[in-house]
Design a protein around this motif. Structure first.
Motif, PDB file in Angstrom:
ATOM      1  N   GLY A  21       6.808   6.450  -3.335  1.00  0.00           N
ATOM      2  CA  GLY A  21       6.504   7.623  -4.153  1.00  0.00           C
ATOM      3  C   GLY A  21       5.984   8.851  -3.413  1.00  0.00           C
ATOM      4  O   GLY A  21       6.402   9.979  -3.716  1.00  0.00           O
ATOM      5  N   PRO A  22       5.075   8.687  -2.426  1.00  0.00           N
ATOM      6  CA  PRO A  22       4.591   9.888  -1.736  1.00  0.00           C
ATOM      7  C   PRO A  22       5.723  10.742  -1.156  1.00  0.00           C
ATOM      8  O   PRO A  22       5.653  11.975  -1.179  1.00  0.00           O
ATOM      9  CB  PRO A  22       3.696   9.314  -0.627  1.00  0.00           C
ATOM     10  N   ALA A  23       6.784  10.086  -0.678  1.00  0.00           N
ATOM     11  CA  ALA A  23       7.905  10.859  -0.113  1.00  0.00           C
ATOM     12  C   ALA A  23       8.624  11.653  -1.196  1.00  0.00           C
ATOM     13  O   ALA A  23       9.037  12.802  -0.965  1.00  0.00           O
ATOM     14  CB  ALA A  23       8.891   9.930   0.594  1.00  0.00           C
ATOM     15  N   CYS A  45      15.163  10.901 -10.800  1.00  0.00           N
ATOM     16  CA  CYS A  45      13.952  10.091 -10.556  1.00  0.00           C
ATOM     17  C   CYS A  45      14.203   8.642 -10.954  1.00  0.00           C
ATOM     18  O   CYS A  45      13.837   7.710 -10.220  1.00  0.00           O
ATOM     19  CB  CYS A  45      12.767  10.648 -11.346  1.00  0.00           C
ATOM     20  N   ILE A  46      14.833   8.458 -12.107  1.00  0.00           N
ATOM     21  CA  ILE A  46      15.126   7.091 -12.571  1.00  0.00           C
ATOM     22  C   ILE A  46      16.068   6.405 -11.575  1.00  0.00           C
ATOM     23  O   ILE A  46      15.885   5.248 -11.205  1.00  0.00           O
ATOM     24  CB  ILE A  46      15.706   7.139 -14.008  1.00  0.00           C
ATOM     25  N   ASP A  47      17.037   7.172 -11.089  1.00  0.00           N
ATOM     26  CA  ASP A  47      17.996   6.642 -10.113  1.00  0.00           C
ATOM     27  C   ASP A  47      17.299   6.318  -8.776  1.00  0.00           C
ATOM     28  O   ASP A  47      17.627   5.322  -8.115  1.00  0.00           O
ATOM     29  CB  ASP A  47      19.103   7.688  -9.912  1.00  0.00           C
ATOM     30  N   ALA A  48      16.354   7.164  -8.390  1.00  0.00           N
ATOM     31  CA  ALA A  48      15.628   6.945  -7.123  1.00  0.00           C
ATOM     32  C   ALA A  48      14.890   5.603  -7.157  1.00  0.00           C
ATOM     33  O   ALA A  48      14.905   4.848  -6.171  1.00  0.00           O
ATOM     34  CB  ALA A  48      14.636   8.078  -6.876  1.00  0.00           C
ATOM     35  N   ILE A  49      14.267   5.299  -8.293  1.00  0.00           N
ATOM     36  CA  ILE A  49      13.553   4.016  -8.408  1.00  0.00           C
ATOM     37  C   ILE A  49      14.551   2.859  -8.327  1.00  0.00           C
ATOM     38  O   ILE A  49      14.308   1.853  -7.638  1.00  0.00           O
ATOM     39  CB  ILE A  49      12.728   3.955  -9.724  1.00  0.00           C
ATOM     40  N   GLU A  50      15.694   3.020  -8.990  1.00  0.00           N
ATOM     41  CA  GLU A  50      16.711   1.956  -8.951  1.00  0.00           C
ATOM     42  C   GLU A  50      17.200   1.716  -7.522  1.00  0.00           C
ATOM     43  O   GLU A  50      17.274   0.571  -7.054  1.00  0.00           O
ATOM     44  CB  GLU A  50      17.892   2.328  -9.856  1.00  0.00           C
ATOM     45  N   LYS A  51      17.511   2.819  -6.815  1.00  0.00           N
ATOM     46  CA  LYS A  51      18.049   2.688  -5.448  1.00  0.00           C
ATOM     47  C   LYS A  51      16.995   2.084  -4.503  1.00  0.00           C
ATOM     48  O   LYS A  51      17.310   1.220  -3.675  1.00  0.00           O
ATOM     49  CB  LYS A  51      18.486   4.052  -4.898  1.00  0.00           C
ATOM     50  N   ALA A  52      15.767   2.548  -4.621  1.00  0.00           N
ATOM     51  CA  ALA A  52      14.707   2.049  -3.730  1.00  0.00           C
ATOM     52  C   ALA A  52      14.399   0.581  -4.034  1.00  0.00           C
ATOM     53  O   ALA A  52      14.193  -0.226  -3.119  1.00  0.00           O
ATOM     54  CB  ALA A  52      13.449   2.898  -3.866  1.00  0.00           C
ATOM     55  N   TYR A  53      14.380   0.223  -5.320  1.00  0.00           N
ATOM     56  CA  TYR A  53      14.143  -1.179  -5.702  1.00  0.00           C
ATOM     57  C   TYR A  53      15.258  -2.072  -5.138  1.00  0.00           C
ATOM     58  O   TYR A  53      14.997  -3.129  -4.544  1.00  0.00           O
ATOM     59  CB  TYR A  53      14.037  -1.308  -7.223  1.00  0.00           C
ATOM     60  N   LYS A  54      16.516  -1.599  -5.319  1.00  0.00           N
ATOM     61  CA  LYS A  54      17.646  -2.395  -4.800  1.00  0.00           C
ATOM     62  C   LYS A  54      17.507  -2.587  -3.301  1.00  0.00           C
ATOM     63  O   LYS A  54      17.764  -3.657  -2.759  1.00  0.00           O
ATOM     64  CB  LYS A  54      18.978  -1.697  -5.125  1.00  0.00           C
ATOM     65  N   PRO A  87       0.842  -1.209   0.000  1.00  0.00           N
ATOM     66  CA  PRO A  87       0.000   0.000   0.000  1.00  0.00           C
ATOM     67  C   PRO A  87       0.874   1.255   0.000  1.00  0.00           C
ATOM     68  O   PRO A  87       2.098   1.153  -0.032  1.00  0.00           O
ATOM     69  CB  PRO A  87      -0.764  -0.108   1.327  1.00  0.00           C
ATOM     70  N   ASN A  88       0.263   2.418   0.043  1.00  0.00           N
ATOM     71  CA  ASN A  88       1.061   3.630   0.268  1.00  0.00           C
ATOM     72  C   ASN A  88       0.347   4.557   1.249  1.00  0.00           C
ATOM     73  O   ASN A  88      -0.731   4.253   1.760  1.00  0.00           O
ATOM     74  CB  ASN A  88       1.473   4.317  -1.043  1.00  0.00           C
ATOM     75  N   LEU A  89       1.011   5.685   1.517  1.00  0.00           N
ATOM     76  CA  LEU A  89       0.568   6.607   2.560  1.00  0.00           C
ATOM     77  C   LEU A  89      -0.888   7.054   2.391  1.00  0.00           C
ATOM     78  O   LEU A  89      -1.585   7.317   3.374  1.00  0.00           O
ATOM     79  CB  LEU A  89       1.485   7.839   2.517  1.00  0.00           C
ATOM     80  N   ALA A  90      -1.359   7.103   1.136  1.00  0.00           N
ATOM     81  CA  ALA A  90      -2.724   7.572   0.879  1.00  0.00           C
ATOM     82  C   ALA A  90      -3.772   6.583   1.391  1.00  0.00           C
ATOM     83  O   ALA A  90      -4.973   6.880   1.356  1.00  0.00           O
ATOM     84  CB  ALA A  90      -2.917   7.857  -0.607  1.00  0.00           C
ATOM     85  N   ALA A  91      -3.333   5.435   1.905  1.00  0.00           N
ATOM     86  CA  ALA A  91      -4.263   4.510   2.574  1.00  0.00           C
ATOM     87  C   ALA A  91      -5.001   5.237   3.687  1.00  0.00           C
ATOM     88  O   ALA A  91      -6.159   4.948   3.970  1.00  0.00           O
ATOM     89  CB  ALA A  91      -3.482   3.326   3.149  1.00  0.00           C
ATOM     90  N   SER A  92      -4.349   6.212   4.317  1.00  0.00           N
ATOM     91  CA  SER A  92      -4.964   6.927   5.443  1.00  0.00           C
ATOM     92  C   SER A  92      -6.161   7.769   5.002  1.00  0.00           C
ATOM     93  O   SER A  92      -6.975   8.159   5.835  1.00  0.00           O
ATOM     94  CB  SER A  92      -3.928   7.795   6.160  1.00  0.00           C
ATOM     95  N   VAL A  93      -6.271   8.047   3.698  1.00  0.00           N
ATOM     96  CA  VAL A  93      -7.453   8.771   3.194  1.00  0.00           C
ATOM     97  C   VAL A  93      -8.237   7.907   2.194  1.00  0.00           C
ATOM     98  O   VAL A  93      -9.001   8.421   1.368  1.00  0.00           O
ATOM     99  CB  VAL A  93      -7.071  10.139   2.562  1.00  0.00           C
ATOM    100  N   ALA A 113       7.421  -1.867  -7.774  1.00  0.00           N
ATOM    101  CA  ALA A 113       6.252  -1.029  -7.453  1.00  0.00           C
ATOM    102  C   ALA A 113       6.379  -0.403  -6.072  1.00  0.00           C
ATOM    103  O   ALA A 113       5.848   0.686  -5.821  1.00  0.00           O
ATOM    104  CB  ALA A 113       4.969  -1.858  -7.543  1.00  0.00           C
ATOM    105  N   THR A 114       7.087  -1.073  -5.176  1.00  0.00           N
ATOM    106  CA  THR A 114       7.353  -0.497  -3.845  1.00  0.00           C
ATOM    107  C   THR A 114       8.162   0.793  -4.005  1.00  0.00           C
ATOM    108  O   THR A 114       7.877   1.812  -3.362  1.00  0.00           O
ATOM    109  CB  THR A 114       8.145  -1.514  -2.982  1.00  0.00           C
ATOM    110  N   ALA A 115       9.166   0.730  -4.901  1.00  0.00           N
ATOM    111  CA  ALA A 115       9.996   1.907  -5.164  1.00  0.00           C
ATOM    112  C   ALA A 115       9.180   3.034  -5.790  1.00  0.00           C
ATOM    113  O   ALA A 115       9.414   4.217  -5.520  1.00  0.00           O
ATOM    114  CB  ALA A 115      11.152   1.521  -6.083  1.00  0.00           C
ATOM    115  N   LEU A 116       8.200   2.646  -6.626  1.00  0.00           N
ATOM    116  CA  LEU A 116       7.410   3.656  -7.351  1.00  0.00           C
ATOM    117  C   LEU A 116       6.254   4.197  -6.499  1.00  0.00           C
ATOM    118  O   LEU A 116       6.266   5.370  -6.103  1.00  0.00           O
ATOM    119  CB  LEU A 116       6.884   3.028  -8.654  1.00  0.00           C
ATOM    120  N   ALA A 117       5.284   3.343  -6.185  1.00  0.00           N
ATOM    121  CA  ALA A 117       4.066   3.846  -5.529  1.00  0.00           C
ATOM    122  C   ALA A 117       4.122   3.770  -4.010  1.00  0.00           C
ATOM    123  O   ALA A 117       3.424   4.518  -3.329  1.00  0.00           O
ATOM    124  CB  ALA A 117       2.851   3.072  -6.044  1.00  0.00           C
ATOM    125  N   GLY A 118       4.938   2.850  -3.482  1.00  0.00           N
ATOM    126  CA  GLY A 118       5.056   2.748  -2.019  1.00  0.00           C
ATOM    127  C   GLY A 118       5.847   3.909  -1.444  1.00  0.00           C
ATOM    128  O   GLY A 118       5.390   4.614  -0.543  1.00  0.00           O
TER     129      GLY A 118
END
Ligand SMILES: NC(=O)C1=CN([C@@H]2O[C@H](COP(=O)(O)OP(=O)(O)OC[C@H]3O[C@@H](n4cnc5c(N)ncnc54)[C@H](O)[C@@H]3O)[C@@H](O)[C@H]2O)C=CC1
Ligand SMILES: O=C(O)[C@@H]1CCC=N1
Length: 252
Positions: free
Chosen positions: A163-165, A238-247, A111-117, A156-161
């Motif tokens: 992502g809010p941050a 942004c592309i690097d952020a997804i790579e780092k978070a996925y790793k 899920p992501n942070l928007a679960a709270s709404v 997807a965790t790197a992207l939408a999980g």
């Protein structure tokens, strides 16, 4: 009414329980009775509360909501075999969950942070037999998308999980830029919030490149600002952020 059993009583457990509270009975196992009482009062419905030590998950539908680092510590406290475990843990593989938790089936969710709404973008993968049930349960906090592999769930965790941050960084920086040019802070924040509200709807229907072309006048303000973002390597970052978070998800 079916019962959903939460293990862990943190923010994500509370958000999911809020989505489910009118259609399911909620049971929560946690470490601290005070926190369980607070969970119940924030949920505004009566729930079953239990301490984790020796908690019996036999035949239960479990929503596993602790931190990835606490799997082993929590798992040894539980007894019995669950019907199914739905995990919200970032990066924690089905194999590891099965190794520590006794369950007939495991589904991972992100899920992501928007679960709270009630607006989470939640991705799912795992035991196909529970696909429909997973979509119904996690659908209570927003939109779901079933993915074909754990690798895709980690991406997807790197992207939408996470992502809010990332969008928080962008939104705060844009407002700071407006303040730097002389706008009042409260006005800059209101304008930024309005921007994200409208954009959130447009991006559902229209490709970002088309939207961008629609905003950018020849020799205009958008082209000037957009050029600054490209010079600042925002796209590559942004592309690097997804790579780092996925790793990182593969290492948890
Ligand atoms: N916060 C977010 O935006 C997202 C979080 N997640 C996942 O949700 C899970 C929970 O995160 P949050 O609810 O945000 O964290 P949180 O810190 O609010 O909740 C964690 C809960 O785990 C339990 N816990 C912690 N340490 C424990 C221990 N040593 N023994 C027993 N229980 C313990 C407690 O009930 C605590 O309330 C994490 O695995 C995270 O990867 C997934 C998607 C998004
Ligand atoms: O930062 C994390 O590890 C978790 C997973 C996605 C959002 N928060």
């Amino acid at each position: 009414m079916k019962t959903i059993t939460f293990i862990g009583n943190g923010n994500m457990a509370l958000s999911i329980a809020k989505g489910l509270r009118h259609n399911y009975k909620i049971e929560v196992a946690g470490r601290d009775i005070e926190k369980l009482n607070k969970f119940e009062s924030e949920l505004s419905v009566t729930i079953e509360k239990a301490l984790m030590d020796d908690f019996n998950i036999e035949g239960k539908t479990v929503m596993f909501c602790v931190k990835p680092a606490n799997v082993e510590e929590v798992a040894v406290k539980l007894k019995g075999k669950a019907r199914v475990v739905y995990s919200v843990l970032a990066g924690t593989k089905v194999q590891k969950l099965k190794q520590h938790l006794n369950s007939d089936a495991v589904v991972r969710s992100m899920p992501n942070l928007a679960a709270s709404v009630g607006r989470s973008m939640t991705t799912l993968t795992g035991d196909e037999a529970f696909k429909e049930e997973a979509e119904e349960l996690l659908g209570a906090i927003g939109t779901t998308l079933w993915l074909g592999s754990e690798k895709e769930l980690d991406i997807a965790t790197a992207l939408a999980g996470s992502g809010p941050a990332y969008l928080c960084l962008i939104s705060e920086a844009l407002a700071d830029g407006a303040v730097k040019q002389g706008m009042k802070r409260a006005d800059a924040m209101a304008a930024m919030r309005g921007l994200f509200g409208g954009f959130g709807e447009l991006i559902q229907e229209i490709h970002p490149a088309i939207l961008k072309d629609g905003v950018m006048s020849p020799g205009g303000t958008t082209a000037a600002g957009y050029g600054a973002l490209e010079n600042g390597n925002v796209r590559a970052s942004c592309i690097d952020a997804i790579e780092k978070a996925y790793k990182k998800a593969t290492e948890l």
